[in-house]
Design a protein around this motif. Structure first.
Motif, PDB file in Angstrom:
ATOM      1  N   VAL A   1       0.848  -1.192   0.000  1.00  0.00           N
ATOM      2  CA  VAL A   1       0.000   0.000   0.000  1.00  0.00           C
ATOM      3  C   VAL A   1       0.883   1.241   0.000  1.00  0.00           C
ATOM      4  O   VAL A   1       2.092   1.172   0.200  1.00  0.00           O
ATOM      5  CB  VAL A   1      -0.946   0.017   1.230  1.00  0.00           C
ATOM      6  CG1 VAL A   1      -1.878  -1.179   1.212  1.00  0.00           C
ATOM      7  CG2 VAL A   1      -0.145   0.058   2.531  1.00  0.00           C
ATOM      8  N   ASP A   2       0.252   2.415  -0.216  1.00  0.00           N
ATOM      9  CA  ASP A   2       0.974   3.686  -0.163  1.00  0.00           C
ATOM     10  C   ASP A   2       1.320   4.024   1.279  1.00  0.00           C
ATOM     11  O   ASP A   2       0.675   3.554   2.222  1.00  0.00           O
ATOM     12  CB  ASP A   2       0.121   4.806  -0.769  1.00  0.00           C
ATOM     13  CG  ASP A   2      -0.121   4.598  -2.257  1.00  0.00           C
ATOM     14  OD1 ASP A   2       0.854   4.340  -2.980  1.00  0.00           O
ATOM     15  OD2 ASP A   2      -1.298   4.694  -2.689  1.00  0.00           O
ATOM     16  N   GLN A   3       2.308   4.894   1.462  1.00  0.00           N
ATOM     17  CA  GLN A   3       2.796   5.199   2.800  1.00  0.00           C
ATOM     18  C   GLN A   3       1.794   5.973   3.649  1.00  0.00           C
ATOM     19  O   GLN A   3       1.935   6.029   4.872  1.00  0.00           O
ATOM     20  CB  GLN A   3       4.109   5.968   2.722  1.00  0.00           C
ATOM     21  CG  GLN A   3       4.017   7.341   2.085  1.00  0.00           C
ATOM     22  CD  GLN A   3       5.346   8.084   2.153  1.00  0.00           C
ATOM     23  OE1 GLN A   3       6.235   7.724   2.909  1.00  0.00           O
ATOM     24  NE2 GLN A   3       5.480   9.136   1.357  1.00  0.00           N
ATOM     25  N   ASP A   4       0.761   6.567   3.031  1.00  0.00           N
ATOM     26  CA  ASP A   4      -0.222   7.289   3.834  1.00  0.00           C
ATOM     27  C   ASP A   4      -1.301   6.372   4.413  1.00  0.00           C
ATOM     28  O   ASP A   4      -2.205   6.828   5.118  1.00  0.00           O
ATOM     29  CB  ASP A   4      -0.866   8.414   3.017  1.00  0.00           C
ATOM     30  CG  ASP A   4      -1.626   7.893   1.799  1.00  0.00           C
ATOM     31  OD1 ASP A   4      -1.447   6.704   1.430  1.00  0.00           O
ATOM     32  OD2 ASP A   4      -2.389   8.672   1.199  1.00  0.00           O
ATOM     33  N   ILE A   5      -1.223   5.067   4.128  1.00  0.00           N
ATOM     34  CA  ILE A   5      -2.168   4.101   4.686  1.00  0.00           C
ATOM     35  C   ILE A   5      -1.623   3.582   6.014  1.00  0.00           C
ATOM     36  O   ILE A   5      -0.464   3.180   6.112  1.00  0.00           O
ATOM     37  CB  ILE A   5      -2.376   2.921   3.714  1.00  0.00           C
ATOM     38  CG1 ILE A   5      -3.004   3.395   2.399  1.00  0.00           C
ATOM     39  CG2 ILE A   5      -3.221   1.825   4.349  1.00  0.00           C
ATOM     40  CD1 ILE A   5      -4.416   3.904   2.533  1.00  0.00           C
ATOM     41  N   ASN A   6      -2.478   3.602   7.037  1.00  0.00           N
ATOM     42  CA  ASN A   6      -2.099   3.018   8.325  1.00  0.00           C
ATOM     43  C   ASN A   6      -2.222   1.503   8.211  1.00  0.00           C
ATOM     44  O   ASN A   6      -3.319   0.944   8.232  1.00  0.00           O
ATOM     45  CB  ASN A   6      -3.010   3.539   9.437  1.00  0.00           C
ATOM     46  CG  ASN A   6      -2.667   2.950  10.801  1.00  0.00           C
ATOM     47  OD1 ASN A   6      -1.763   2.122  10.922  1.00  0.00           O
ATOM     48  ND2 ASN A   6      -3.387   3.376  11.823  1.00  0.00           N
ATOM     49  N   ILE A   7      -1.080   0.827   8.059  1.00  0.00           N
ATOM     50  CA  ILE A   7      -1.114  -0.611   7.770  1.00  0.00           C
ATOM     51  C   ILE A   7      -1.609  -1.429   8.955  1.00  0.00           C
ATOM     52  O   ILE A   7      -1.929  -2.613   8.789  1.00  0.00           O
ATOM     53  CB  ILE A   7       0.270  -1.112   7.331  1.00  0.00           C
ATOM     54  CG1 ILE A   7       1.323  -0.856   8.414  1.00  0.00           C
ATOM     55  CG2 ILE A   7       0.685  -0.471   6.017  1.00  0.00           C
ATOM     56  CD1 ILE A   7       2.686  -1.423   8.077  1.00  0.00           C
ATOM     57  N   ARG A   8      -1.700  -0.834  10.150  1.00  0.00           N
ATOM     58  CA  ARG A   8      -2.212  -1.548  11.316  1.00  0.00           C
ATOM     59  C   ARG A   8      -3.711  -1.355  11.517  1.00  0.00           C
ATOM     60  O   ARG A   8      -4.277  -1.862  12.481  1.00  0.00           O
ATOM     61  CB  ARG A   8      -1.435  -1.115  12.568  1.00  0.00           C
ATOM     62  CG  ARG A   8       0.005  -1.616  12.546  1.00  0.00           C
ATOM     63  CD  ARG A   8       0.877  -0.984  13.605  1.00  0.00           C
ATOM     64  NE  ARG A   8       2.242  -1.510  13.519  1.00  0.00           N
ATOM     65  CZ  ARG A   8       3.161  -1.096  12.641  1.00  0.00           C
ATOM     66  NH1 ARG A   8       2.858  -0.124  11.784  1.00  0.00           N
ATOM     67  NH2 ARG A   8       4.361  -1.641  12.605  1.00  0.00           N
ATOM     68  N   ASP A   9      -4.325  -0.609  10.608  1.00  0.00           N
ATOM     69  CA  ASP A   9      -5.772  -0.393  10.647  1.00  0.00           C
ATOM     70  C   ASP A   9      -6.398  -1.205   9.517  1.00  0.00           C
ATOM     71  O   ASP A   9      -6.287  -0.838   8.345  1.00  0.00           O
ATOM     72  CB  ASP A   9      -6.086   1.098  10.470  1.00  0.00           C
ATOM     73  CG  ASP A   9      -7.573   1.402  10.607  1.00  0.00           C
ATOM     74  OD1 ASP A   9      -8.387   0.457  10.540  1.00  0.00           O
ATOM     75  OD2 ASP A   9      -7.923   2.581  10.770  1.00  0.00           O
ATOM     76  N   PRO A  10      -7.048  -2.326   9.824  1.00  0.00           N
ATOM     77  CA  PRO A  10      -7.603  -3.164   8.756  1.00  0.00           C
ATOM     78  C   PRO A  10      -8.617  -2.443   7.885  1.00  0.00           C
ATOM     79  O   PRO A  10      -8.785  -2.773   6.705  1.00  0.00           O
ATOM     80  CB  PRO A  10      -8.234  -4.334   9.514  1.00  0.00           C
ATOM     81  CG  PRO A  10      -8.397  -3.869  10.917  1.00  0.00           C
ATOM     82  CD  PRO A  10      -7.311  -2.881  11.169  1.00  0.00           C
ATOM     83  N   ARG A  11      -9.290  -1.414   8.431  1.00  0.00           N
ATOM     84  CA  ARG A  11     -10.273  -0.677   7.631  1.00  0.00           C
ATOM     85  C   ARG A  11      -9.578   0.066   6.497  1.00  0.00           C
ATOM     86  O   ARG A  11     -10.076   0.095   5.360  1.00  0.00           O
ATOM     87  CB  ARG A  11     -11.045   0.284   8.527  1.00  0.00           C
ATOM     88  CG  ARG A  11     -11.866  -0.394   9.605  1.00  0.00           C
ATOM     89  CD  ARG A  11     -12.409   0.590  10.619  1.00  0.00           C
ATOM     90  NE  ARG A  11     -11.347   1.321  11.299  1.00  0.00           N
ATOM     91  CZ  ARG A  11     -11.545   2.163  12.303  1.00  0.00           C
ATOM     92  NH1 ARG A  11     -12.783   2.387  12.724  1.00  0.00           N
ATOM     93  NH2 ARG A  11     -10.544   2.794  12.875  1.00  0.00           N
ATOM     94  N   GLN A  12      -8.440   0.675   6.792  1.00  0.00           N
ATOM     95  CA  GLN A  12      -7.723   1.404   5.751  1.00  0.00           C
ATOM     96  C   GLN A  12      -7.125   0.448   4.715  1.00  0.00           C
ATOM     97  O   GLN A  12      -7.115   0.736   3.513  1.00  0.00           O
ATOM     98  CB  GLN A  12      -6.618   2.257   6.378  1.00  0.00           C
ATOM     99  CG  GLN A  12      -7.137   3.399   7.239  1.00  0.00           C
ATOM    100  CD  GLN A  12      -6.044   4.407   7.564  1.00  0.00           C
ATOM    101  OE1 GLN A  12      -5.158   4.667   6.760  1.00  0.00           O
ATOM    102  NE2 GLN A  12      -6.130   4.996   8.751  1.00  0.00           N
ATOM    103  N   VAL A  13      -6.622  -0.693   5.181  1.00  0.00           N
ATOM    104  CA  VAL A  13      -6.024  -1.658   4.249  1.00  0.00           C
ATOM    105  C   VAL A  13      -7.085  -2.225   3.311  1.00  0.00           C
ATOM    106  O   VAL A  13      -6.871  -2.325   2.098  1.00  0.00           O
ATOM    107  CB  VAL A  13      -5.317  -2.783   5.025  1.00  0.00           C
ATOM    108  CG1 VAL A  13      -4.826  -3.868   4.074  1.00  0.00           C
ATOM    109  CG2 VAL A  13      -4.151  -2.226   5.837  1.00  0.00           C
TER     110      VAL A  13
END
Length: 503
Positions: free
Chosen positions: A395-407
């Motif tokens: 994913v792009d760096q502005d995505i919070n990879i620890r938030d499953p909703r954003q992923v």
């Protein structure tokens, strides 16, 4: 705090993170059932003081949260684990310092290595009681059986120590052992592990392999032994780097091996190459029972232990389990090392629900087309433990990879499966993974969930929706005026299960 298991138990008790159970419990199924329920709610470590069939108490779930693992590693916050990773990364790939400050930092790390060298104990606590010959009966240890379909009782958190018969180089690993008789156990290790390599070399030399099992050690040493990063340092030195001072070692009574001097128990024995017995089935980290495999047979002849020893154990299974919490902590340590190996990776996350290694989410600072695929391929080859990662989501760096909703949003809004999903067929695979058609051989999937740039796409990408910054600031200022003061913007504690989700 003392650098041993007892010191850590005392620390947990002082911080209200240990519960003593004085009622008699059965090591057959009952201890694991109690501990599993405690793990599900992120509860305290447990010390069972009265165990059926044994005179020794049992400790379990001591490392059942990331917070407690940090304490075991002499830290208070998970962020400090990344600082340790930076230190290990510099040792792994040292670069000539370009500035005075860099030279000073590197000098400090070298000094840490000097301090981390193991010491020697000539009157070790682990030799306070010696049991040999016919008096040795492993059935007196409170070995647990976690699941009803398990083949027998097991050791799970023992340090398994062997030595290369040619070079004398030791290896320390954490492997499962199954009780076979009063003085024999089988050891279950993968063929790529150090102990298995030592056994093959012993067979070639026509010699038995000496082996020692250290039980009830400082949890920090267990973390060091479970860290398979490619640095040419011994596990003892790793543990010294983790803890800030060298581990005190003691020579075994009957084999030419060294063990932590403060071990609660030490088993000494030999493996005759080619002597095998069926091992398993047992519940494993995949959430299923594994198969039955012929495994090397260890014949023990000596047991030493401390006065009034404590038996430390754990068990595998579907997360959350202690091994999953250990993996979350190691994830933090790996992050700086991975960035050094693959510079475009800004962060990565191994979700506990994906067994802490089967799926990886990585973020990149995307600069050119095809970079996501390159990053995924580089990830798979960066460190040995990523060999068995089945899925990599970029994913792009502005995505919070620890938030499953954003992923999930990134996957759903930025992926065209015909373009952005790629599969590598028939690659080396985890033998405990039943999903593959052929045991030990399976595929891997990469998913490019980054924003596409030409020539990855031939049209303009949509603009991401964002709040007006002026209005957002105004609403934040007037939040209490709306009568919403009791509803605060908070963060979920990331130490419970490894997430850092903003609400």
């Amino acid at each position: 705090m003392a650098r041993d298991l007892r010191g850590f138990i005392q620390l947990l008790e002082d911080r209200g993170q240990l519960h003593r159970i004085k009622t008699e419990v059965d090591p057959d199924l009952e201890i694991a059932e109690i501990a599993n329920r405690m793990l599900q709610i992120g509860g305290p470590g447990l010390l069972f003081e009265k165990v059926k069939g044994s005179n020794f108490p049992v400790a379990v779930n001591l490392m059942g949260t990331v917070e407690r693992i940090c304490w075991a590693m002499k830290m208070e916050k998970p962020e400090e684990l990344e600082e340790l990773g930076k230190k290990l990364g510099m040792l792994q790939q040292p670069k000539p310092p370009k500035k005075l400050a860099q030279a000073v930092d590197f000098g400090k790390i070298l000094f840490d290595v000097v301090k981390a060298k193991p010491g020697r104990s000539f009157f070790p606590p682990c030799h306070q009681v010696v049991v040999e010959g016919e008096d040795l009966d492993l059935r007196q240890l409170p070995l647990i059986r976690p699941y009803p379909g398990d083949a027998g009782k097991i050791i799970t958190l023992g340090l398994v120590i062997t030595k290369d018969v040619e070079t004398g180089t030791p290896n320390v690993g954490v492997y499962r052992l199954q009780l076979q008789s009063k003085n024999t156990m089988t050891v279950h290790w993968l063929s790529v592990r150090g102990g298995a390599r030592h056994l093959r070399k012993a067979a070639q030399a026509g010699k038995p392999l000496e082996i020692a099992i250290a039980l009830g050690v400082d949890p920090l040493i267990i973390m060091a032994a479970a860290t398979p990063i490619p640095v040419d340092l011994s596990e003892w030195l790793f543990a010294g780097l983790y803890g800030g001072s060298g581990v005190q070692l003691a020579k075994c009574k009957t084999v030419d091996l060294e063990v932590p001097a403060d071990s609660e128990f030490v088993l000494e024995g030999t493996i005759t190459p080619g002597e095998m017995l069926p091992d398993g089935p047992f519940g494993d980290h995949m959430g299923y029972y594994g198969g039955v495999e012929d495994s090397p047979l260890i014949r023990f002849h000596t047991l030493t232990h401390r006065q009034d020893p404590i038996y430390l154990t754990t068990f595998s299974g579907r997360p959350p389990k202690e091994e999953a919490m250990m993996a979350i902590a190691l994830n933090r340590i790996y992050t700086p090392i991975l960035r050094q190996q693959v510079p475009e990776i800004t962060d990565f996350f191994l979700p506990m629900e994906a067994l802490s290694y089967k799926a990886a989410i990585i973020s990149i600072d995307k600069a050119y087309p095809g970079q996501a695929k390159r990053a995924a391929l580089a990830f798979w080859s960066a460190l040995p433990q990523f060999t068995y990662t089945k899925f990599v989501i970029v994913v792009d760096q502005d995505i919070n990879i620890r938030d499953p909703r954003q992923v999930v949003w990134a996957i759903s809004s930025k992926v065209d499966p015909s373009r952005d999903v790629f599969i590598l067929p028939e690659t080396p695979f985890d033998t405990l993974d039943f999903a593959s058609e052929k045991i030990g051989l399976g595929g891997r999937m990469g998913i490019d969930a980054t924003t596409k740039i030409p020539p990855e796409t031939s049209h303009e990408w949509g603009e991401v929706l964002e709040s007006d910054p002026t209005m957002a600031a105004q609403v934040e200022r007037r939040w209490a005026e709306y009568g919403l003061g009791d509803i605060a913007f908070t963060e979920v504690d990331p130490n419970l299960f490894g997430y850092d989700i903003k609400l």
